[in-house]
Design a protein around this motif. Structure first.
Motif, mmCIF file in Angstrom:
data_model
loop_
_atom_site.group_PDB
_atom_site.id
_atom_site.type_symbol
_atom_site.label_atom_id
_atom_site.label_comp_id
_atom_site.label_asym_id
_atom_site.label_seq_id
_atom_site.Cartn_x
_atom_site.Cartn_y
_atom_site.Cartn_z
ATOM 1 N N LEU A 101 4.247 6.638 31.288
ATOM 2 C CA LEU A 101 4.987 5.533 31.899
ATOM 3 C C LEU A 101 4.257 4.214 31.653
ATOM 4 C CD1 LEU A 101 7.350 4.491 33.601
ATOM 5 C CD2 LEU A 101 6.019 5.046 35.644
ATOM 6 N N GLY A 102 2.943 4.240 31.790
ATOM 7 C CA GLY A 102 2.164 3.033 31.507
ATOM 8 C C GLY A 102 2.290 2.586 30.061
ATOM 9 N N LEU A 103 2.298 3.546 29.143
ATOM 10 C CA LEU A 103 2.464 3.198 27.728
ATOM 11 C C LEU A 103 3.851 2.640 27.444
ATOM 12 C CD1 LEU A 103 0.647 6.159 25.946
ATOM 13 C CD2 LEU A 103 -0.010 3.749 25.927
ATOM 14 N N TRP A 104 4.883 3.257 28.008
ATOM 15 C CA TRP A 104 6.244 2.739 27.812
ATOM 16 C C TRP A 104 6.387 1.331 28.378
ATOM 17 C CZ3 TRP A 104 9.134 4.335 24.206
ATOM 18 C CH2 TRP A 104 9.230 5.681 23.859
ATOM 19 N N GLN A 130 5.320 -2.706 38.506
ATOM 20 C CA GLN A 130 6.393 -2.109 37.714
ATOM 21 C C GLN A 130 6.469 -0.601 37.927
ATOM 22 O OE1 GLN A 130 5.045 -4.312 34.043
ATOM 23 N NE2 GLN A 130 7.226 -4.059 33.620
ATOM 24 N N ILE A 131 5.372 0.028 38.266
ATOM 25 C CA ILE A 131 5.348 1.470 38.488
ATOM 26 C C ILE A 131 5.670 1.807 39.944
ATOM 27 C CG2 ILE A 131 3.885 3.536 38.474
ATOM 28 C CD1 ILE A 131 2.382 2.285 36.114
ATOM 29 N N SER A 175 11.939 -2.367 32.980
ATOM 30 C CA SER A 175 11.188 -1.387 33.771
ATOM 31 C C SER A 175 12.004 -0.110 33.960
ATOM 32 C CB SER A 175 10.822 -1.973 35.132
ATOM 33 O OG SER A 175 9.943 -3.062 34.984
ATOM 34 N N MET A 176 13.298 -0.259 34.197
ATOM 35 C CA MET A 176 14.149 0.912 34.348
ATOM 36 C C MET A 176 14.236 1.692 33.041
ATOM 37 S SD MET A 176 17.091 -0.702 36.809
ATOM 38 C CE MET A 176 18.231 0.604 36.548
ATOM 39 N N MET A 177 14.305 0.992 31.916
ATOM 40 C CA MET A 177 14.327 1.648 30.610
ATOM 41 C C MET A 177 13.036 2.433 30.391
ATOM 42 S SD MET A 177 15.877 2.355 27.834
ATOM 43 C CE MET A 177 17.249 1.236 27.826
ATOM 44 N N ALA A 178 11.903 1.893 30.835
ATOM 45 C CA ALA A 178 10.629 2.600 30.696
ATOM 46 C C ALA A 178 10.653 3.913 31.492
ATOM 47 C CB ALA A 178 9.477 1.716 31.170
ATOM 48 N N PHE A 221 5.416 13.407 44.237
ATOM 49 C CA PHE A 221 4.128 12.712 44.270
ATOM 50 C C PHE A 221 4.304 11.228 43.957
ATOM 51 C CE2 PHE A 221 1.996 16.938 43.723
ATOM 52 C CZ PHE A 221 1.245 16.872 44.882
ATOM 53 N N HIS A 222 5.235 10.905 43.061
ATOM 54 C CA HIS A 222 5.517 9.496 42.767
ATOM 55 C C HIS A 222 6.113 8.814 44.004
ATOM 56 C CE1 HIS A 222 6.456 5.871 40.636
ATOM 57 N NE2 HIS A 222 7.751 6.003 40.911
ATOM 58 N N LEU A 223 6.989 9.502 44.714
ATOM 59 C CA LEU A 223 7.549 8.954 45.957
ATOM 60 C C LEU A 223 6.437 8.667 46.962
ATOM 61 C CD1 LEU A 223 9.849 8.294 48.000
ATOM 62 C CD2 LEU A 223 9.886 10.742 48.527
ATOM 63 N N PHE A 224 5.509 9.602 47.116
ATOM 64 C CA PHE A 224 4.381 9.375 48.035
ATOM 65 C C PHE A 224 3.517 8.214 47.569
ATOM 66 C CE2 PHE A 224 4.717 14.109 49.099
ATOM 67 C CZ PHE A 224 5.548 13.860 50.191
ATOM 68 N N GLY A 225 3.306 8.100 46.256
ATOM 69 C CA GLY A 225 2.538 6.968 45.722
ATOM 70 C C GLY A 225 3.218 5.645 46.012
ATOM 71 N N CYS A 226 4.535 5.597 45.845
ATOM 72 C CA CYS A 226 5.289 4.368 46.148
ATOM 73 C C CYS A 226 5.242 4.058 47.635
ATOM 74 C CB CYS A 226 6.742 4.510 45.690
ATOM 75 S SG CYS A 226 6.937 4.536 43.912
#
Length: 158
Positions: free
Chosen positions: A32-35, A51-52, A68-71, A103-108
């Motif tokens: 995701l960071g690379l995209w 953005q993440i 960002s959505m495209m990434a 896990f991404h939800l928890f990170g957000c």
């Protein structure tokens, strides 16, 4: 442990499962960071953690939000390849995909100190879960259905 009637037996291995979760999470955020970095170069925008993790940065109203959505969408394709190479079981693709996105939800949630509240964030993540799981399962099933060679000796015509 052998289970009758199945091609493969399944042995509960928490270390393997935990390692796969950590590896997929690493693949998720690094790709995701690379995209994001690549797409931001196109629009001359400097990448940031917002953005993440910042759910309000995603949206259709700005070029930055659309990029960002495209990434995130492209990241789903990259992570589907991660499922193919590191999970290798079609049955487990949805489980690992949902786990990565939880896990991404928890990170957000931690990053913003509140649950994401925009419809765009939720819809984007549902679409990404669907893409990653379906494409990953398709790729894994294709490899699972390959013929199994019965002998390793080369064939000779007599």
């Amino acid at each position: 442990m052998r289970m009758g009637g199945q091609f493969r037996s399944y042995i509960w291995d928490p270390v393997l499962i935990s390692s796969q979760i950590v590896l997929l999470q690493f693949i998720y955020y690094s790709s995701l960071g690379l995209w994001i970095a690549c797409l931001d170069l196109l629009i001359r925008y400097s990448p940031s953690l917002d953005q993440i993790f910042h759910y309000e940065s995603l949206g259709f109203s700005t070029v930055h939000g659309r990029v960002s959505m495209m990434a995130f969408i492209l990241n789903s394709l990259s992570c589907a390849l991660g499922l193919l190479y590191f999970i290798r079981r079609g049955k487990q693709c949805l489980d690992f995909t949902v786990t990565v996105h939880l896990f991404h939800l928890f990170g957000c949630w931690i990053y913003n100190s509140q649950l994401p509240s925009t419809v765009t964030w939720w819809l984007l993540n549902v679409v990404c879960i669907g893409l990653m799981a379906v494409i990953g399962e398709y790729l894994c099933l294709r490899t699972e259905l390959n013929e199994i060679p019965l002998s390793s000796a080369p064939k000779t015509n007599v």
